[in-house]
Design an enzyme around this catalytic site. Sequence first.
Site, PDB file in Angstrom:
ATOM      1  N   GLU A  70       0.850  -1.194   0.000  1.00 32.99           N
ATOM      2  CA  GLU A  70       0.000   0.000   0.000  1.00 32.99           C
ATOM      3  C   GLU A  70       0.887   1.245   0.000  1.00 32.99           C
ATOM      4  OE1 GLU A  70      -3.362   1.105  -0.055  1.00 32.99           O
ATOM      5  OE2 GLU A  70      -2.240   2.992   0.002  1.00 32.99           O
ATOM      6  N   ASN A 139     -13.762   8.657   2.640  1.00 28.62           N
ATOM      7  CA  ASN A 139     -15.073   8.851   2.026  1.00 28.62           C
ATOM      8  C   ASN A 139     -16.171   9.155   3.048  1.00 28.62           C
ATOM      9  OD1 ASN A 139     -16.155   6.340   2.898  1.00 28.62           O
ATOM     10  ND2 ASN A 139     -15.347   5.295   1.095  1.00 28.62           N
ATOM     11  N   VAL A 270       4.066   0.718  -5.680  1.00 30.51           N
ATOM     12  CA  VAL A 270       4.462  -0.126  -6.808  1.00 30.51           C
ATOM     13  C   VAL A 270       4.667   0.772  -8.023  1.00 30.51           C
ATOM     14  CG1 VAL A 270       3.807  -2.058  -8.281  1.00 30.51           C
ATOM     15  CG2 VAL A 270       3.166  -2.062  -5.855  1.00 30.51           C
ATOM     16  N   GLU A 382     -27.282  13.472  -3.638  1.00 35.89           N
ATOM     17  CA  GLU A 382     -26.933  13.411  -2.215  1.00 35.89           C
ATOM     18  C   GLU A 382     -27.117  14.803  -1.610  1.00 35.89           C
ATOM     19  OE1 GLU A 382     -22.827  12.205  -1.687  1.00 35.89           O
ATOM     20  OE2 GLU A 382     -22.647  13.452   0.100  1.00 35.89           O
ATOM     21  N   HIS A 465     -15.990   9.241  -7.838  1.00 34.85           N
ATOM     22  CA  HIS A 465     -16.298   7.834  -8.130  1.00 34.85           C
ATOM     23  C   HIS A 465     -15.777   7.379  -9.495  1.00 34.85           C
ATOM     24  CE1 HIS A 465     -20.253   8.590  -5.611  1.00 34.85           C
ATOM     25  NE2 HIS A 465     -19.166   8.602  -4.858  1.00 34.85           N
ATOM     26  N   ASN A 503     -23.621   5.657  -4.948  1.00 29.34           N
ATOM     27  CA  ASN A 503     -22.249   5.644  -4.432  1.00 29.34           C
ATOM     28  C   ASN A 503     -21.734   4.205  -4.513  1.00 29.34           C
ATOM     29  OD1 ASN A 503     -24.280   7.362  -3.065  1.00 29.34           O
ATOM     30  ND2 ASN A 503     -22.465   8.469  -2.454  1.00 29.34           N
TER      31      ASN A 503
HETATM   32  P1  FAE Z   1      -9.499   2.404  -3.359  1.00 30.11           P
HETATM   33  O1  FAE Z   1     -10.394   2.347  -2.187  1.00 30.11           O
HETATM   34  O2  FAE Z   1      -9.230   3.718  -3.995  1.00 30.11           O
HETATM   35  O3  FAE Z   1      -8.095   1.750  -2.918  1.00 30.11           O
HETATM   36  C1  FAE Z   1      -6.960   1.730  -3.743  1.00 30.11           C
HETATM   37  C2  FAE Z   1      -5.724   1.731  -2.854  1.00 30.11           C
HETATM   38  O4  FAE Z   1      -4.589   1.420  -3.672  1.00 30.11           O
HETATM   39  C3  FAE Z   1      -5.431   3.078  -2.206  1.00 30.11           C
HETATM   40  O5  FAE Z   1      -5.229   2.903  -0.823  1.00 30.11           O
HETATM   41  C4  FAE Z   1      -4.150   3.558  -2.907  1.00 30.11           C
HETATM   42  O6  FAE Z   1      -3.306   4.326  -2.068  1.00 30.11           O
HETATM   43  C5  FAE Z   1      -3.493   2.247  -3.290  1.00 30.11           C
HETATM   44  N1  FAE Z   1      -2.601   2.360  -4.447  1.00 30.11           N
HETATM   45  C6  FAE Z   1      -2.838   2.978  -5.622  1.00 30.11           C
HETATM   46  N2  FAE Z   1      -1.763   2.874  -6.452  1.00 30.11           N
HETATM   47  C7  FAE Z   1      -0.831   2.154  -5.765  1.00 30.11           C
HETATM   48  C8  FAE Z   1       0.494   1.740  -6.087  1.00 30.11           C
HETATM   49  N3  FAE Z   1       1.054   2.025  -7.268  1.00 30.11           N
HETATM   50  N4  FAE Z   1       1.188   1.055  -5.144  1.00 30.11           N
HETATM   51  C9  FAE Z   1       0.626   0.771  -3.939  1.00 30.11           C
HETATM   52  N5  FAE Z   1      -0.622   1.153  -3.589  1.00 30.11           N
HETATM   53  C10 FAE Z   1      -1.361   1.831  -4.493  1.00 30.11           C
HETATM   54  O7  FAE Z   1      -9.978   1.437  -4.515  1.00 30.11           O
HETATM   55  N6  FAE Z   1     -18.156   5.835  -2.201  1.00 30.11           N
HETATM   56  C11 FAE Z   1     -19.270   5.407  -1.583  1.00 30.11           C
HETATM   57  O8  FAE Z   1     -19.782   4.326  -1.896  1.00 30.11           O
HETATM   58  N7  FAE Z   1     -19.854   6.173  -0.608  1.00 30.11           N
HETATM   59  C12 FAE Z   1     -19.354   7.390  -0.237  1.00 30.11           C
HETATM   60  O9  FAE Z   1     -19.892   8.056   0.648  1.00 30.11           O
HETATM   61  C13 FAE Z   1     -18.183   7.860  -0.900  1.00 30.11           C
HETATM   62  N8  FAE Z   1     -17.665   9.074  -0.612  1.00 30.11           N
HETATM   63  C14 FAE Z   1     -16.461   9.448  -1.165  1.00 30.11           C
HETATM   64  C15 FAE Z   1     -15.864  10.634  -0.756  1.00 30.11           C
HETATM   65  C16 FAE Z   1     -14.611  10.972  -1.243  1.00 30.11           C
HETATM   66  C17 FAE Z   1     -13.967  12.250  -0.813  1.00 30.11           C
HETATM   67  C18 FAE Z   1     -13.934  10.105  -2.150  1.00 30.11           C
HETATM   68  C19 FAE Z   1     -12.566  10.443  -2.667  1.00 30.11           C
HETATM   69  C20 FAE Z   1     -14.530   8.932  -2.559  1.00 30.11           C
HETATM   70  C21 FAE Z   1     -15.789   8.583  -2.084  1.00 30.11           C
HETATM   71  N9  FAE Z   1     -16.406   7.397  -2.449  1.00 30.11           N
HETATM   72  C22 FAE Z   1     -17.578   7.009  -1.864  1.00 30.11           C
HETATM   73  C23 FAE Z   1     -15.794   6.510  -3.458  1.00 30.11           C
HETATM   74  C24 FAE Z   1     -15.143   5.267  -2.845  1.00 30.11           C
HETATM   75  O10 FAE Z   1     -14.318   5.632  -1.761  1.00 30.11           O
HETATM   76  C25 FAE Z   1     -14.317   4.562  -3.940  1.00 30.11           C
HETATM   77  O11 FAE Z   1     -15.217   4.205  -4.974  1.00 30.11           O
HETATM   78  C26 FAE Z   1     -13.638   3.312  -3.419  1.00 30.11           C
HETATM   79  O12 FAE Z   1     -12.735   3.635  -2.398  1.00 30.11           O
HETATM   80  C27 FAE Z   1     -12.891   2.599  -4.544  1.00 30.11           C
HETATM   81  O13 FAE Z   1     -12.475   1.340  -4.043  1.00 30.11           O
HETATM   82  P2  FAE Z   1     -11.307   0.554  -4.750  1.00 30.11           P
HETATM   83  O14 FAE Z   1     -11.155  -0.755  -4.071  1.00 30.11           O
HETATM   84  O15 FAE Z   1     -11.527   0.577  -6.213  1.00 30.11           O
END
Ligand code: FAE
Length: 526
Positions: A70, A139, A270, A382, A465, A503
């Site tokens: 991570e 989030n 990575v 929302e 998103h 979401n």
């Molecule tokens: P994610 O949770 O983004 O995890 C990817 C991980 O991989 C991260 O920790 C990165 O640091 C890590 N990473 C990336 N590149 C590398 C690399 N090269 N080497 C090592 N590590 C790496 O992916 N969604 C909802 O359903 N409800 C909400 O209320 C909501 N609110 C949000 C508010 C904000 C401000 C944001 C930014 C997003 C929100 N989302 C919400 C979206 C949701 O958090 C997002 O769709 C998910 O987190 C995506 O999940 P993944 O598993 O795709």
Amino acid sequence: MNRKEFIKITLLGISSFYFLSNNLVYGSQAKINKVQEIVDAPIIIVGSGYGGAVSALRLCEAGKKVLILEMGLNWEKSGIPFSNLLKPGKSAAWLKKKTIAPFMNLFSLQPFTGALDRLDFEHINIWVGRGVGGGSIVNGGMAVTPKESYFKEIFPQLDAEKFYNFYFPLARKELKVNVINEQFLHDCPYYKFTRVGEEEAHKAGFKTIRVPNVYDFNYMEKEFKNEVPRSALNTEVIYGNNHGKNSLDKTYLKKALDTGNLEILDLHCVDSIQMNEDKSYTLQVNQINTSGETIAEKVFHCKKLILSAGTMGTLYLLMKSNAKNGFPLEKNVGENWGNNGNFMTGRNWVRPLSGGTGVQQSTIPVGGVDNWDDKEHPFFAEIAPLPMGMDVATALYLLINRVDKKGKVSYNTATQKLTIDWNENHTEKMRANADYFIKKMNRANGGTRSHFLFKNGFGPNICYHPLGGCVLGEATNPYGKLNNHENLFVLDGSLIPGTIGVNPFVTIVAITEYCIENLIRQNEFA
Ligand code: FAE
């Protein structure tokens, strides 16, 4: 520190369950802070967000040893507290000199590996979470199950009945989804913004819905009574919550660590991936410090690789590796990408004579306008908090629209950056929906489009998103195995073709549960 001491320290820092080769070498300049280390691990997962955490738990439960790399910080282990919206500190931004909230970035920062990052493209800015727990750290916790009819439209190949009877309920249970108590919502001054939002929506003829969340509402009620430290009621959210929120480090990742089979290396970024002749993988990894400087260059080998770096992180790694070392990729990687219809807007002069939407606001949204079934203007909005520490008589909304025109992500070898084929044409219909919504709200309740928050009152470029680009069953097999690969799996938001109508994290969890269950059943990790 001499070489012997260094090796000892490095060995102690490495978990005992995977093989550390004795190939530990200093960098060419024999600089102590630039070492090369080679590590073998059976299964590596890149990223500890939703896809990574779910995969890790199910593999660990099946008795597999798993290593997560991570790039962000392990906040809990670091002991560094998250900062809040009114006093942004270390957690506020990933290596930036200024805050990167969607608006009002008046605060200077000392660059630090913060929890929130913003990726800037020509016509769109994408916010992502960094840290152990990925997006769950930053989030709003809104835990929404998509409408079944839309899920069927987006994933016609999946057994919707099984999803609605099993995978979605499983996701909600593991994520500890709960719903606010209506009496608390009715009485609590911190939810005036929701009450006003709902009243005004009803007056304008819209339907509203209650939105479940992973924030523990029992905890919030205690916050309100000052029985426990405040978090949601202390403007904590997009820079992390110190209390109350059931982020992944408290749910899936905790359970996976409790099996004893999971190791997480934080601040390990990575850089690129290479496929070897025997179809295993070699990863070039930079270990960084909290100022973002590389303190060690490492090489990891693994037989099985899961990419869960989030939509943009996974696409970047795949495309960069392809450009750098001919990593095999099919043309459809990058296609069918979308912003999940994200479109921000707001209204000024909302009840200016009766306290507006409230000085004090909880950071956790619990209400939304559901206009999805309107044939002409289908959207979900929302009712978002805007805790600015003063009454700005402003309502903020994040619309989620259909994405009928998809974008495409590519890699520019000259700049070594991703580009997205995405512009005003892609958001035209979303703008029309936002315009319709705001006009109808203003006509019924007074108020103007919010020029205070956005240029012309619309934020078409704000995306929380990002989805798609490595779509399930298109760029991968039916369970996330990447085409042209035997041992690489993509399990994160990039599997969802650009839109899911709500979401997205509940869907990301449910899809990952489905994929990993089938991949384990098919002995893919034997
Ligand atoms: P994610 O949770 O983004 O995890 C990817 C991980 O991989 C991260 O920790 C990165 O640091 C890590 N990473 C990336 N590149 C590398 C690399 N090269 N080497 C090592 N590590 C790496 O992916 N969604 C909802 O359903 N409800 C909400 O209320 C909501 N609110 C949000 C508010 C904000 C401000 C944001 C930014 C997003 C929100 N989302 C919400 C979206 C949701 O958090 C997002 O769709 C998910 O987190 C995506 O999940 P993944 O598993 O795709």
